[in-house]
Structure formats: structure tokens, C-alpha cells
Design an enzyme around this catalytic site. Structure first.
Site, PDB file in Angstrom:
ATOM      1  N   LYS A  22      71.912   6.666  32.316  1.00  0.00           N
ATOM      2  CA  LYS A  22      72.049   5.943  33.590  1.00  0.00           C
ATOM      3  C   LYS A  22      70.787   6.082  34.436  1.00  0.00           C
ATOM      4  O   LYS A  22      70.257   5.112  34.977  1.00  0.00           O
ATOM      5  CB  LYS A  22      73.233   6.475  34.395  1.00  0.00           C
ATOM      6  CG  LYS A  22      73.236   6.004  35.860  1.00  0.00           C
ATOM      7  CD  LYS A  22      74.372   6.587  36.657  1.00  0.00           C
ATOM      8  CE  LYS A  22      74.163   7.949  37.165  1.00  0.00           C
ATOM      9  NZ  LYS A  22      73.411   8.048  38.426  1.00  0.00           N
ATOM     10  N   ASN A  23      70.268   7.305  34.542  1.00  0.00           N
ATOM     11  CA  ASN A  23      69.147   7.551  35.448  1.00  0.00           C
ATOM     12  C   ASN A  23      67.804   7.089  34.899  1.00  0.00           C
ATOM     13  O   ASN A  23      66.786   7.200  35.570  1.00  0.00           O
ATOM     14  CB  ASN A  23      69.120   9.027  35.846  1.00  0.00           C
ATOM     15  CG  ASN A  23      70.309   9.352  36.726  1.00  0.00           C
ATOM     16  OD1 ASN A  23      70.997   8.448  37.223  1.00  0.00           O
ATOM     17  ND2 ASN A  23      70.583  10.627  36.908  1.00  0.00           N
ATOM     18  N   ARG A  91      72.885   4.360  46.053  1.00  0.00           N
ATOM     19  CA  ARG A  91      71.617   4.996  46.429  1.00  0.00           C
ATOM     20  C   ARG A  91      70.498   4.664  45.448  1.00  0.00           C
ATOM     21  O   ARG A  91      69.363   4.423  45.807  1.00  0.00           O
ATOM     22  CB  ARG A  91      71.790   6.515  46.432  1.00  0.00           C
ATOM     23  CG  ARG A  91      72.404   7.075  47.652  1.00  0.00           C
ATOM     24  CD  ARG A  91      72.036   8.512  47.696  1.00  0.00           C
ATOM     25  NE  ARG A  91      70.610   8.635  47.612  1.00  0.00           N
ATOM     26  CZ  ARG A  91      69.828   8.533  48.666  1.00  0.00           C
ATOM     27  NH1 ARG A  91      70.344   8.279  49.834  1.00  0.00           N
ATOM     28  NH2 ARG A  91      68.537   8.634  48.554  1.00  0.00           N
ATOM     29  N   CYS A 115      74.777  11.030  51.279  1.00  0.00           N
ATOM     30  CA  CYS A 115      75.998  10.942  50.482  1.00  0.00           C
ATOM     31  C   CYS A 115      76.630  12.325  50.462  1.00  0.00           C
ATOM     32  O   CYS A 115      76.079  13.265  51.037  1.00  0.00           O
ATOM     33  CB  CYS A 115      75.719  10.404  49.094  1.00  0.00           C
ATOM     34  SG  CYS A 115      75.013  11.605  47.966  1.00  0.00           S
ATOM     35  N   ARG A 120      69.752  13.380  51.727  1.00  0.00           N
ATOM     36  CA  ARG A 120      68.953  12.546  50.814  1.00  0.00           C
ATOM     37  C   ARG A 120      68.014  11.577  51.542  1.00  0.00           C
ATOM     38  O   ARG A 120      68.110  10.356  51.370  1.00  0.00           O
ATOM     39  CB  ARG A 120      69.848  11.823  49.831  1.00  0.00           C
ATOM     40  CG  ARG A 120      70.743  12.788  49.053  1.00  0.00           C
ATOM     41  CD  ARG A 120      71.546  12.139  47.982  1.00  0.00           C
ATOM     42  NE  ARG A 120      70.734  11.789  46.828  1.00  0.00           N
ATOM     43  CZ  ARG A 120      71.247  11.258  45.713  1.00  0.00           C
ATOM     44  NH1 ARG A 120      72.531  11.021  45.637  1.00  0.00           N
ATOM     45  NH2 ARG A 120      70.483  10.964  44.684  1.00  0.00           N
ATOM     46  N   ILE A 122      64.425   9.510  52.455  1.00  0.00           N
ATOM     47  CA  ILE A 122      63.434   8.861  51.579  1.00  0.00           C
ATOM     48  C   ILE A 122      62.021   9.003  52.144  1.00  0.00           C
ATOM     49  O   ILE A 122      61.133   8.207  51.853  1.00  0.00           O
ATOM     50  CB  ILE A 122      63.788   7.377  51.329  1.00  0.00           C
ATOM     51  CG1 ILE A 122      63.880   6.600  52.650  1.00  0.00           C
ATOM     52  CG2 ILE A 122      65.064   7.228  50.509  1.00  0.00           C
ATOM     53  CD1 ILE A 122      63.865   5.083  52.441  1.00  0.00           C
ATOM     54  N   ASP A 306      72.456  18.104  38.030  1.00  0.00           N
ATOM     55  CA  ASP A 306      73.549  17.229  37.593  1.00  0.00           C
ATOM     56  C   ASP A 306      74.482  17.901  36.588  1.00  0.00           C
ATOM     57  O   ASP A 306      75.445  17.288  36.131  1.00  0.00           O
ATOM     58  CB  ASP A 306      72.980  15.935  36.992  1.00  0.00           C
ATOM     59  CG  ASP A 306      72.246  15.101  38.033  1.00  0.00           C
ATOM     60  OD1 ASP A 306      71.513  14.178  37.647  1.00  0.00           O
ATOM     61  OD2 ASP A 306      72.388  15.398  39.241  1.00  0.00           O
ATOM     62  N   ARG A 398      81.043   5.398  37.245  1.00  0.00           N
ATOM     63  CA  ARG A 398      79.679   5.081  37.665  1.00  0.00           C
ATOM     64  C   ARG A 398      78.640   5.632  36.681  1.00  0.00           C
ATOM     65  O   ARG A 398      77.563   5.094  36.536  1.00  0.00           O
ATOM     66  CB  ARG A 398      79.386   5.701  39.050  1.00  0.00           C
ATOM     67  CG  ARG A 398      80.098   5.077  40.235  1.00  0.00           C
ATOM     68  CD  ARG A 398      79.487   5.608  41.526  1.00  0.00           C
ATOM     69  NE  ARG A 398      78.039   5.694  41.372  1.00  0.00           N
ATOM     70  CZ  ARG A 398      77.328   6.792  41.697  1.00  0.00           C
ATOM     71  NH1 ARG A 398      77.930   7.851  42.194  1.00  0.00           N
ATOM     72  NH2 ARG A 398      76.024   6.806  41.504  1.00  0.00           N
TER      73      ARG A 398
HETATM   74  C1  EPZ Z   1      67.819  11.456  41.044  1.00  0.00           C
HETATM   75  O1  EPZ Z   1      68.139  11.242  42.420  1.00  0.00           O
HETATM   76  C2  EPZ Z   1      69.111  11.211  40.260  1.00  0.00           C
HETATM   77  N1  EPZ Z   1      69.587   9.863  40.523  1.00  0.00           N
HETATM   78  C3  EPZ Z   1      70.173  12.219  40.683  1.00  0.00           C
HETATM   79  O2  EPZ Z   1      71.309  12.051  39.839  1.00  0.00           O
HETATM   80  C4  EPZ Z   1      69.654  13.616  40.464  1.00  0.00           C
HETATM   81  O3  EPZ Z   1      70.587  14.544  40.944  1.00  0.00           O
HETATM   82  C5  EPZ Z   1      68.321  13.805  41.222  1.00  0.00           C
HETATM   83  O4  EPZ Z   1      67.370  12.807  40.822  1.00  0.00           O
HETATM   84  C6  EPZ Z   1      67.697  15.160  40.952  1.00  0.00           C
HETATM   85  O5  EPZ Z   1      67.515  15.377  39.611  1.00  0.00           O
HETATM   86  C7  EPZ Z   1      69.039   8.825  39.845  1.00  0.00           C
HETATM   87  O6  EPZ Z   1      68.116   8.946  39.069  1.00  0.00           O
HETATM   88  C8  EPZ Z   1      69.634   7.479  40.106  1.00  0.00           C
HETATM   89  P1  EPZ Z   1      65.409  13.410  44.308  1.00  0.00           P
HETATM   90  P2  EPZ Z   1      66.979  11.161  43.527  1.00  0.00           P
HETATM   91  O7  EPZ Z   1      64.653  12.436  45.133  1.00  0.00           O
HETATM   92  O8  EPZ Z   1      65.735  10.653  42.935  1.00  0.00           O
HETATM   93  C9  EPZ Z   1      64.936  15.586  48.529  1.00  0.00           C
HETATM   94  C10 EPZ Z   1      73.572  11.768  39.262  1.00  0.00           C
HETATM   95  O9  EPZ Z   1      74.534  12.543  39.350  1.00  0.00           O
HETATM   96  N2  EPZ Z   1      64.126  14.403  48.934  1.00  0.00           N
HETATM   97  O10 EPZ Z   1      64.729  13.977  43.115  1.00  0.00           O
HETATM   98  O11 EPZ Z   1      67.564  10.460  44.690  1.00  0.00           O
HETATM   99  C11 EPZ Z   1      66.396  15.202  48.285  1.00  0.00           C
HETATM  100  O12 EPZ Z   1      67.126  15.153  49.481  1.00  0.00           O
HETATM  101  C12 EPZ Z   1      72.559  11.656  40.414  1.00  0.00           C
HETATM  102  O13 EPZ Z   1      73.343  11.068  38.266  1.00  0.00           O
HETATM  103  C13 EPZ Z   1      63.507  14.414  50.158  1.00  0.00           C
HETATM  104  O14 EPZ Z   1      63.623  15.375  50.922  1.00  0.00           O
HETATM  105  O15 EPZ Z   1      66.802  12.718  43.863  1.00  0.00           O
HETATM  106  C14 EPZ Z   1      66.838  16.295  47.340  1.00  0.00           C
HETATM  107  O16 EPZ Z   1      67.188  17.405  48.068  1.00  0.00           O
HETATM  108  C15 EPZ Z   1      72.974  12.416  41.621  1.00  0.00           C
HETATM  109  N3  EPZ Z   1      62.779  13.312  50.526  1.00  0.00           N
HETATM  110  C16 EPZ Z   1      65.586  16.544  46.499  1.00  0.00           C
HETATM  111  O17 EPZ Z   1      64.485  16.036  47.250  1.00  0.00           O
HETATM  112  C17 EPZ Z   1      62.616  12.227  49.698  1.00  0.00           C
HETATM  113  O18 EPZ Z   1      61.961  11.246  50.076  1.00  0.00           O
HETATM  114  C18 EPZ Z   1      65.582  15.891  45.124  1.00  0.00           C
HETATM  115  O19 EPZ Z   1      65.962  14.556  45.274  1.00  0.00           O
HETATM  116  C19 EPZ Z   1      63.255  12.241  48.445  1.00  0.00           C
HETATM  117  C20 EPZ Z   1      64.008  13.350  48.082  1.00  0.00           C
END
Ligand code: EPZ
Length: 420
Positions: A22-23, A91, A115, A120, A122, A306, A398
Site C-alpha cells: 500500500k505505502n 492522509r 489523525c 502529523r 507537513i 506500523d 484500507r
Molecule cells: C508513512 O506516513 C506511512 N504512510 C505510514 O504508514 C507510516 O507509519 C509512516 O510513513 C512512518 O513509517 C504512507 O506511506 C501512506 P512520516 P508519513 O512523514 O509519510 C513527523 C500505515 O499504517 N513529521 O514519515 O505520513 C510525523 O508527524 C501508515 O500504513 C513532521 O513532523 O509519515 C511523524 O511523527 C500509518 N513533519 C514522523 O515525522 C512533516 O512534515 C514520521 O512521519 C512530516 C512528518
């Protein structure tokens, strides 16, 4: 709304084939927006998130057809504004921003919002776009990024929890059509980021260093269509491995990439679970008594967040104390109170959960809150005595293709009941 009714206590036996990731497929589908030519992606899992991403691309003007595990997308003429509600609902759709900015030099999408697992933000995505010369505006719940001409730059994308997966994906996609060279430091190294980079290079991009913390993208004038096979889902594979151990069963997992699962199999080994490899097939079973282990979630190649909930379910069944620390998301313990309904003894101390494991679980009605928490409740239900009802399984649909069907093929007593 569907639920799962599970009668626990049956060891899982047999073979399960892993679906596409999925990811990986979500950002790869978004990347098709970077060209007006047709793209075809194979190994696409049948998930509600995938259908949703297809709707978002179609809303933007792309022709999308999903059939028999493949998706064909042609984004001939597209608009730079995502539908407010569609983007808000999923998201992962934030990763349309990079391709739209790269191709159109303008994009406007709704801010994704938080969420259940965390705020989370950006900010790192936007920092990356600004490093390419984009102007960022946030107004009326939308974020807008515009640029006369994107130009390569250097950006450090490390944040509170280390690297960002979709942030890296977004900035990498925008940079493929920027003028000059972009260097992303503290880039995410996840296999899904590498798979995306491989697809982009097949479209004519010039990306090197994927899989390492330093990504270099040399911008090109335009990208062309391409065909790609998505990598298998490492989180799905490990979920079945943990379910096999939790039910004292023996399961052979096929179609997975063992090289994406070192941290997970190392931890399972430490906990007394045997994982035997024959070619690409992995056979998982208990190697005697389970041992309590401590787990800390980290960016790849560390232990994935995850799988934190699923590992916690296994530790509730394991005699002894295990400490599970969540370092990536600030509130990813929604499953704790539901596992307690099944009789688990877990205390939360800041970013850690202290699991006192070993007492048998007993079935009960429980509520799914997010994708991975729901998978943990299913695993606990399969190991518990009596009947467990997992409500709101739309969370599972999902991210897991036909979970109940695959489990039934392994001997599980699980059925999907329509509660509406
Ligand atoms: C991806 O989410 C995955 N989703 C998530 O999987 C997964 O848990 C996550 O990476 C971490 O491995 C998809 O690929 C669709 P991050 P993402 O940006 O990219 C902080 C599942 O269950 N952060 O790596 O959104 C954030 O808040 C899902 O399949 C900032 O602070 O995660 C978090 O604490 C859930 N500012 C950390 O970084 C930013 O601009 C990691 O988030 C971006 C992120």
C-alpha cells in the site's frame, strides 16, 4: 459497517501470498501525474485506499482504470487543485502535491489535519518545496505552493522523529522536473521510497542514492510514461508472521522480500520465533517458549512503527515484562485499552507501554481505531479463548487485502459480518 467475528484458539497453518505494498503504490500512483503519457502499474493491492487515490487522480482530470491487480493512469490534462474533501479523507493523498508542483508549478490542496495516531504536520514537505523556490501560502484550510520555475536546491528533511517518508517522496517528485540538482539530506530510506525512485527513473528521471539518507535528483525537461511492478507489502508479511507465532501455528509466507524485514525478523528471533528461509519463501513458527522482548520503533531500517501494535499483541501472550516504545508517532497506543478488554495487562508511561504478558486472553467485543491497531486486535482475537468481535473493520480494508479470506485459508475461524 462490517465487523469480524473470530473464534480463537486455532493454530494457523498453511501458505499465504503477500500482496503489493500500500505505502509504495499510493505515491507511485501520484507520480503518474508527472507525465501526460500513460503509465501502467502492476501488483496493485485491492484496497479502499487505492480506490480512493484513483478517485483523487480522476478528480484532477486523469484517466484511471483499475483492473485485475493493475492500474493504468493517463494524466493528459490535469488541474492543480485537489478536491477538499477527498484529500482530507486520506492522509496519504498529500503526495499529489510534489507531482503537481513539479509539473504545473502550482498546487492547492486541503491541509491533511491530524489523525488518531498523531498531529502529523507537513512542515517538512513545505520546507522541501520552499528549498526548490516555491512560495507557500496557507489559507482557508488549504495549502498553496507556486513557483515561476522550480530550481534545484539542498534541503535537510530530518524532523522530531527523524526522516519523513511521504515528505521525502513529495520533494523528490517535485525535484525531478526542477532546473538543476537537488540534494535531500536525512532522506527516508524506506523500501517504498526506493520503489518510487525506481519508478521515477523508469519515467526518465535522474535520481541516485535512493535507500540512503542522501538523495540526489538532477532535474529533467520532461518525463515519459512507464510500466512498473510494485514491491510486496513488508508490513502485511510481518503481520502474518506475528499471527503465526501468536497462535502457535506454522505459516509459509510467499511473495515477500526478506531483505526488507531484517529488523522485524531479528526481533522475532529474539522473542523465540523461528523464521526459516527457503528461496523467497519464509516459514514462521514458534521455536519453543516465547521470550519477552523490548521494542523501540525507528525509521527504516529500524523496527517499523506500523508493526508496533501487532508486536504488542504478541507480547501480551508472552510471560514476562516487555517495554514497547513508540518513537515515531506521539499517540499510537489506541489499541492498548482494547487489548485490555481481552484481558491484557498494559500500562502506558510516556512514549512507552509496559506489557506484563503471559495470562491467557479471553474473547470480547473490541473497537478498531486505525489500520495497524485493528490488525493487532485480530491477532489477539485469534489467540484468545472464545469469541472476539472486531468492529469497524473498514480500517483494515484500507491496508490489508482480503485479510479475513487469507486467514480462513490458514484455518482461522473468522467471518465478516455486515452490521448495518
Ligand atoms: C508513512 O506516513 C506511512 N504512510 C505510514 O504508514 C507510516 O507509519 C509512516 O510513513 C512512518 O513509517 C504512507 O506511506 C501512506 P512520516 P508519513 O512523514 O509519510 C513527523 C500505515 O499504517 N513529521 O514519515 O505520513 C510525523 O508527524 C501508515 O500504513 C513532521 O513532523 O509519515 C511523524 O511523527 C500509518 N513533519 C514522523 O515525522 C512533516 O512534515 C514520521 O512521519 C512530516 C512528518
Amino acid at each position: 459497517m462490517d465487523s469480524f467475528l473470530i473464534k480463537g484458539g486455532v493454530p494457523l497453518h498453511g501458505e499465504v501470498k503477500i500482496s503489493g505494498a500500500k505505502n509504495a503504490v499510493l505515491p507511485i500512483m501520484a507520480a503518474t501525474l508527472l507525465t501526460a503519457e500513460p503509465c501502467v502499474i502492476h501488483g496493485v493491492p485491492n484496497l479502499s485506499d487505492v480506490k480512493f487515490m484513483g478517485q483523487i487522480l480522476a478528480w484532477l482530470g486523469a484517466q484511471v482504470s483499475l483492473e485485475g491487480g493493475s492500474v493504468r493512469v493517463q494524466a493528459h490534462k490535469i488541474k492543480g487543485q485537489g478536491d477538499y474533501d477527498l484529500v482530507r479523507k486520506m492522509r496519504g493523498s498529500i503526495c499529489i502535491m510534489g507531482p503537481l508542483l513539479g509539473r504545473l508549478q502550482k498546487v492547492r490542496v486541503s491541509l491533511p489535519g491530524g489523525c488518531v495516531i498523531g498531529a502529523r504536520p507537513i512542515n517538512l514537505h513545505l520546507k522541501g518545496f520552499a528549498a526548490l523556490g516555491a512560495k507557500i501560502h496557507i489559507e482557508n484550510g488549504y495549502v498553496r505552493a507556486t513557483a515561476r520555475r522550480l530550481a534545484g536546491g539542498e534541503v535537510f528533511l530530518g524532523g522530531r522523529a527523524g526522516s519523513t517518508v511521504l515528505g521525502t517522496a513529495n520533494v523528490m517528485m517535485a525535484a525531478t522536473l526542477a532546473e538543476g540538482v537537488t540534494v535531500i539530506e536525512s532522506a527516508a530510506c524506506e523500501p517504498e521510497v526506493v520503489d518510487l525512485a525506481q519508478f521515477l527513473n523508469a519515467m526518465g528521471a535522474r535520481i541516485s542514492g535512493a535507500g540512503s539518507p542522501t538523495l540526489t535528483i538532477t532535474g529533467v525537461e520532461r518525463l515519459h510514461g512507464a510500466e512498473h511492478e510494485v514491491i510486496p507489502d513488508r508490513i502485511e508479511a510481518a503481520t502474518y508472521a506475528i499471527a503465526a507465532a501468536a497462535t502457535k501455528g506454522e505459516v509459509t509466507i510467499t511473495g515477500a522480500r526478506p531483505d526488507h524485514l531484517h529488523a522485524v525478523f531479528d526481533k522475532l528471533h529474539e522473542a523465540g520465533v523461528r523464521v526459516e528461509r527457503a528461496g523467497a519463501a519464509l516459514t514462521v513458527r514458534r521455536g519453543g517458549r516465547l521470550r519477552a522482548v523490548d521494542v523501540t520503533t525507528l525509521p527504516y531500517p529500524g523496527f517499523p512503527t506500523d508493526l508496533q501494535a501487532q508486536m504488542m499483541a504478541l507480547m501480551t501472550l508472552t510471560p514476562g515484562i516487555s517495554i514497547i516504545t513508540e518513537r515515531i508517532f506521539e499517540s499510537r497506543f489506541m489499541h492498548v485499552s482494547e487489548l485490555a478488554r481481552l484481558g491484557a495487562d498494559i500500562e502506558i508511561e510516556g512514549p512507552s507501554a509496559i506489557v506484563k504478558g503471559g495470562q491467557p486472553l479471553s474473547g470480547a467485543p473490541v473497537m478498531a481505531s486505525d489500520l495497524r491497531a485493528s490488525a493487532a486486535l485480530v491477532i489477539a482475537g485469534l489467540a484468545a479463548r472464545g469469541a472476539t468481535q472486531v468492529n469497524r473493520v473498514y480500517h483494515i480494508d484500507r491496508g490489508y487485502e482480503n485479510l479475513d479470506g487469507k486467514l480462513r485459508a490458514l484455518g482461522a475461524r473468522i467471518e465478516r459480518v455486515d452490521e448495518s
